[in-house]
Design a protein around this motif. Structure first.
Motif, short mmCIF file in Angstrom:
data_model
loop_
_atom_site.label_atom_id
_atom_site.label_comp_id
_atom_site.label_asym_id
_atom_site.label_seq_id
_atom_site.Cartn_x
_atom_site.Cartn_y
_atom_site.Cartn_z
N ASP A 138 0.80 -1.21 0.00
CA ASP A 138 0.00 0.00 0.00
C ASP A 138 0.85 1.27 0.00
N THR A 139 2.09 1.22 0.47
CA THR A 139 2.93 2.42 0.41
C THR A 139 3.32 2.70 -1.05
N GLN A 140 3.51 1.67 -1.85
CA GLN A 140 3.75 1.86 -3.28
C GLN A 140 2.49 2.46 -3.94
N GLY A 141 1.34 1.92 -3.59
CA GLY A 141 0.08 2.46 -4.12
C GLY A 141 -0.10 3.91 -3.74
N ARG A 142 0.23 4.23 -2.50
CA ARG A 142 0.10 5.61 -2.02
C ARG A 142 1.05 6.54 -2.79
N ALA A 143 2.26 6.10 -3.07
CA ALA A 143 3.22 6.92 -3.80
C ALA A 143 2.68 7.26 -5.19
N MET A 144 2.06 6.30 -5.86
CA MET A 144 1.49 6.56 -7.18
C MET A 144 0.25 7.44 -7.07
N PHE A 145 -0.59 7.14 -6.10
CA PHE A 145 -1.81 7.92 -5.89
C PHE A 145 -1.49 9.38 -5.61
N GLU A 146 -0.49 9.64 -4.80
CA GLU A 146 -0.14 11.02 -4.47
C GLU A 146 0.36 11.79 -5.69
N ARG A 147 0.97 11.11 -6.64
CA ARG A 147 1.47 11.76 -7.85
C ARG A 147 0.42 11.86 -8.95
N LEU A 148 -0.54 10.94 -8.95
CA LEU A 148 -1.46 10.83 -10.07
C LEU A 148 -2.93 11.04 -9.73
N GLY A 149 -3.29 10.99 -8.45
CA GLY A 149 -4.71 11.02 -8.12
C GLY A 149 -5.34 9.69 -8.47
#
Length: 178
Positions: A138-149
């Motif tokens: 989920d930290t990988q998912g969060r890193a992408m989400f924070e950059r891309l929405g």
């Protein structure tokens, strides 16, 4: 309307593993043209030489849905950055944007044009587990989400399919795809 779904397997995998055959059948029944290509070079060959081959093998438009698992999800970042159109949906299952372990990850680019990626997809989903044995968590998912929405979904489902984790269906994916 001709809708197309392209499903990308993970590193060292193939189109007949985990939930890929199940999702292919479900989407076919819903009227999609479904492609599940086999790319043995995924995350073996450097992305700089692998990506042009992939782009030459597929076409993309507003009715295209992209689904990637693990290395196939990481692949979607480069694919979305470099296509010249906007797709309908991209769903990254157990995806990552930085090396999740100390292993070499040829599927990853050194950096990404996050704005270009975002501009090339209408709806973006990140599905990661808090307990992923390969660090695609989920930290990988969060890193992408924070950059891309988009939408981040966090589960406790390991790697969403693996050699020792049968995951023959994935109802959530069927519900998320338009």
């Amino acid at each position: 309307m001709n809708r197309t779904a392209i499903l990308f397997h993970g590193t060292g995998a193939h189109p007949d593993v985990v939930w890929l055959p199940w999702l292919r059948q479900r989407l076919t029944e819903r009227g999609y043209t479904v492609q599940v290509p086999h790319y043995p070079g995924l995350n073996v060959e450097p992305i700089a030489t692998f990506l042009p081959k992939l782009l030459a093998n597929h076409s993309f438009d507003a009715n295209t849905v992209l689904v990637g698992h693990s290395g196939g999800a990481a692949l979607l970042l480069a694919l979305l950055e470099h296509i010249d159109t906007r797709v309908g949906q991209a769903i990254l299952v157990a995806g990552y944007c930085t090396p999740p372990t100390t292993e070499d990850e040829p599927v990853l680019q050194q950096d990404y044009d996050w704005a270009a990626i975002r501009a090339h997809v209408r709806d973006l989903y990140f599905i990661n587990s808090r307990e992923d044995p390969y660090g695609c968590d989920d930290t990988q998912g969060r890193a992408m989400f924070e950059r891309l929405g988009g939408t981040q979904i966090v589960r406790d489902d390991g790697h969403f399919g693996d050699i020792d984790q049968p995951y023959e269906s994935f109802e959530l994916l069927d519900r998320l795809i338009d």
